[in-house]
Design a protein around this motif. Structure first.
Motif, mmCIF file in Angstrom:
data_model
loop_
_atom_site.group_PDB
_atom_site.id
_atom_site.type_symbol
_atom_site.label_atom_id
_atom_site.label_comp_id
_atom_site.label_asym_id
_atom_site.label_seq_id
_atom_site.Cartn_x
_atom_site.Cartn_y
_atom_site.Cartn_z
ATOM 1 N N PHE A 134 53.084 41.115 20.555
ATOM 2 C CA PHE A 134 52.185 42.003 19.829
ATOM 3 C C PHE A 134 52.499 43.468 20.083
ATOM 4 C CE2 PHE A 134 49.636 38.109 20.863
ATOM 5 C CZ PHE A 134 49.888 37.504 19.641
ATOM 6 N N GLN A 135 53.558 43.734 20.798
ATOM 7 C CA GLN A 135 54.118 45.066 20.991
ATOM 8 C C GLN A 135 55.581 44.880 21.369
ATOM 9 O OE1 GLN A 135 55.151 45.441 24.222
ATOM 10 N NE2 GLN A 135 54.120 43.581 24.891
ATOM 11 N N GLN A 136 56.381 45.907 21.173
ATOM 12 C CA GLN A 136 57.819 45.758 21.306
ATOM 13 C C GLN A 136 58.358 45.942 22.723
ATOM 14 O OE1 GLN A 136 60.202 49.350 19.885
ATOM 15 N NE2 GLN A 136 58.263 49.655 18.807
ATOM 16 N N LEU A 137 57.525 46.278 23.691
ATOM 17 C CA LEU A 137 58.028 46.696 24.997
ATOM 18 C C LEU A 137 58.748 45.600 25.758
ATOM 19 C CD1 LEU A 137 55.104 48.921 26.311
ATOM 20 C CD2 LEU A 137 57.083 49.576 24.946
ATOM 21 N N THR A 138 58.430 44.343 25.492
ATOM 22 C CA THR A 138 59.092 43.255 26.204
ATOM 23 C C THR A 138 60.430 42.871 25.568
ATOM 24 O OG1 THR A 138 57.767 41.695 24.923
ATOM 25 C CG2 THR A 138 56.977 42.258 27.119
ATOM 26 N N LEU A 139 60.705 43.371 24.379
ATOM 27 C CA LEU A 139 61.945 43.032 23.685
ATOM 28 C C LEU A 139 63.071 43.967 24.124
ATOM 29 C CD1 LEU A 139 60.487 42.475 20.107
ATOM 30 C CD2 LEU A 139 61.181 40.717 21.757
ATOM 31 N N SER A 208 53.101 43.527 15.151
ATOM 32 C CA SER A 208 52.436 44.826 15.303
ATOM 33 C C SER A 208 52.678 45.642 14.043
ATOM 34 C CB SER A 208 52.965 45.565 16.533
ATOM 35 O OG SER A 208 54.351 45.864 16.388
ATOM 36 N N ASP A 209 51.867 46.683 13.886
ATOM 37 C CA ASP A 209 51.953 47.482 12.667
ATOM 38 C C ASP A 209 53.139 48.443 12.731
ATOM 39 O OD1 ASP A 209 50.395 48.349 10.113
ATOM 40 O OD2 ASP A 209 50.957 50.211 11.130
ATOM 41 N N PRO A 210 53.942 48.527 11.681
ATOM 42 C CA PRO A 210 55.118 49.409 11.696
ATOM 43 C C PRO A 210 54.789 50.894 11.823
ATOM 44 C CG PRO A 210 55.299 47.772 9.936
ATOM 45 C CD PRO A 210 53.901 47.684 10.471
ATOM 46 N N VAL A 211 53.597 51.296 11.431
ATOM 47 C CA VAL A 211 53.213 52.701 11.584
ATOM 48 C C VAL A 211 52.827 52.993 13.034
ATOM 49 C CG1 VAL A 211 51.566 54.480 10.885
ATOM 50 C CG2 VAL A 211 52.479 52.903 9.178
ATOM 51 N N LEU A 212 52.043 52.108 13.620
ATOM 52 C CA LEU A 212 51.611 52.300 15.002
ATOM 53 C C LEU A 212 52.732 51.999 15.993
ATOM 54 C CD1 LEU A 212 48.094 50.588 14.858
ATOM 55 C CD2 LEU A 212 48.581 53.030 14.836
ATOM 56 N N ASP A 213 53.610 51.058 15.648
ATOM 57 C CA ASP A 213 54.609 50.558 16.592
ATOM 58 C C ASP A 213 55.954 50.365 15.888
ATOM 59 O OD1 ASP A 213 55.638 49.417 18.975
ATOM 60 O OD2 ASP A 213 55.091 47.393 18.331
ATOM 61 N N PRO A 214 56.597 51.442 15.433
ATOM 62 C CA PRO A 214 57.869 51.293 14.706
ATOM 63 C C PRO A 214 58.947 50.696 15.602
ATOM 64 C CG PRO A 214 57.444 53.607 15.235
ATOM 65 C CD PRO A 214 56.200 52.858 15.598
ATOM 66 N N TRP A 215 59.563 49.619 15.161
ATOM 67 C CA TRP A 215 60.553 48.893 15.957
ATOM 68 C C TRP A 215 61.773 49.775 16.246
ATOM 69 C CZ3 TRP A 215 62.156 45.912 19.445
ATOM 70 C CH2 TRP A 215 63.417 45.340 19.453
ATOM 71 N N GLN A 216 62.120 49.842 17.524
ATOM 72 C CA GLN A 216 63.295 50.589 17.970
ATOM 73 C C GLN A 216 64.184 49.635 18.757
ATOM 74 O OE1 GLN A 216 61.845 53.901 20.236
ATOM 75 N NE2 GLN A 216 60.875 54.884 18.503
ATOM 76 N N GLY A 217 65.015 48.915 18.078
ATOM 77 C CA GLY A 217 65.858 47.928 18.736
ATOM 78 C C GLY A 217 67.285 48.008 18.268
#
Length: 412
Positions: A134-139, A208-217
């Motif tokens: 539900f958030q990108q921090l673990t990826l 997660s929402d792309p506005v609140l949490d834009p994926w940076q991978g």
């Protein structure tokens, strides 16, 4: 089609999976959800008609054990996590194989021990599986530092992102490897040599929402961002709460969900005094922090389980712990926020809210009347409210439906 969903954690880990379950049922999919045995979780799932298969220790009891009354009584964080992980894994390997027998796919999230167990059961049964976060921090990502798990710290001065990820991966092996491999051994599977690649090296959905949490991978990690998952909630607000809301200007909502909160004994008074410093009324969510009124004045209304989607649209600001779901719900309602992060991904969400200008990040996990009042000053400013209202129209509401379509199309 039969799908099993698996998670372990507090309400924020369960509610989005319930949203997916509801959308899957609309598509004719048979679904059940494996989750902790807590009463509030069972009631919520029953309310939306999602069958619960309970396993593991109580999430609430586990959180309380990790946060005893005094600092001196607290065991090392890593020790607590390892012990609870072992309990989760032992229960899961007794329950999940039977629950998932004959299913067509398994969708899993939650703490690493539960996630690794779900991935192992899927492997044993030979069915496709998907990891959800539900958030990108673990990826894994070359663009940002990893999330620090309880008990983990990085050597001072090290800022190189690849080096930080190597240290992170090593710590995950130490913290969760034993619990995960105990499950694999019980299932007759070979050990997982590296926890990070084992958990995140396959298909990942970022809910997660792309506005609140834009994926940076990077292209090396298979990630599909669906948008946040919301349970459609048409429950009316209680009559007495609606009467309170109608009786004056929009109040400030304060609730910390399934966070026991540090210094909780002093928390209710600090909250009440901070809101009163701005001449506002308030709605307090009792929650695991035990918020309550501190006197007989009529400017405070205390609630238990309530429809946040309906309530947030009627408040002046939302003060909360910074869970992914609450952050997204407040943003969707177009209300400014104050986040009081306690750990895990919550500091990240606090930073995002501040960066977007839709609220304030409280400095530290223990609010005082003065510090919370200062953060509320930012949130209640007219320009903050304007930005929050403008952003609301950009928050996606179809994340769970998108994910349900992916389950049917890619896993069915």
């Amino acid at each position: 089609m039969r799908v099993v969903l698996s998670t372990w954690g507090g309400r924020g880990d369960v509610e989005p999976m319930a949203a997916l379950a509801v959308r899957l049922r609309e598509r004719g999919v048979q679904v059940r959800l494996c989750a902790p045995p807590d009463e509030d979780i069972a009631r919520r799932l029953a309310a939306v008609g999602v069958p619960l298969v309970p396993y593991g220790p109580s999430a609430r009891a586990s959180a309380s054990k990790a946060l005893p009354p005094t600092e001196s009584a607290r065991p090392p964080a890593g020790e607590v996590v390892a012990r609870v992980s072992a309990e989760i894994a032992a229960s899961q390997r007794r329950v999940l194989p039977e629950a998932a027998e004959g299913c067509d796919a398994l969708v899993a999230t939650g703490v690493p021990a539960a996630l690794g167990g779900a991935r192992s059961v899927a492997e044993k049964l030979g069915v496709p599986w998907v990891h959800v976060t539900f958030q990108q921090l673990t990826l894994p990502s070359p663009h940002r530092a990893p999330l620090a798990y309880p008990g983990q710290s990085y050597p001072p001065g090290i800022t190189d992102v690849p080096t930080l990820w190597k240290l992170h991966d090593r710590y995950l092996n130490e913290l969760f490897g034993e619990a995960i491999n105990a499950t694999r051994a019980a299932l007759g599977l070979p050990p997982a040599e590296d926890v990070t690649s084992f958990l995140f090296g396959g298909r990942n959905w970022l809910a997660s929402d792309p506005v609140l949490d834009p994926w940076q991978g990077s292209a090396e990690v298979d990630v599909v961002q669906t948008g946040a998952w919301f349970v459609p909630d048409d429950r009316p607000l209680p009559d007495d709460l609606r009467a309170f809301l109608d009786a004056g200007e929009p109040p400030v909502y304060v609730g910390f969900g399934s966070m026991p909160m540090k210094a909780a004994a002093d928390l209710p008074r600090a909250v009440v005094e901070a809101v009163r410093a701005h001449g506002r009324r308030m709605v307090l969510l009792r929650g695991w922090a035990g918020l309550s009124a501190v006197d007989d004045r009529d400017d405070c209304f205390v609630v238990g389980e309530v429809n946040h989607q309906a309530l947030f649209g009627r408040v002046a600001a939302v003060v909360h712990h910074g869970g992914a779901g609450t952050t997204a719900t407040a943003a969707r309602a177009g209300r400014p926020q104050v986040l009081v992060p306690q750990g895990a991904d919550q500091p990240y969400w606090a930073g995002r809210v501040a960066e977007l200008g839709i609220g304030a990040a409280h400095d530290g996990p223990v609010p005082t009347a003065r510090s919370l009042a200062s953060a509320l000053e930012t949130a209640l400013a007219p320009e903050t409210a304007e930005r929050a209202a403008a952003l609301a129209g950009r928050v996606r509401t179809d994340g769970a439906a998108t994910a349900a379509d992916l389950v049917v199309e890619q896993l069915g």
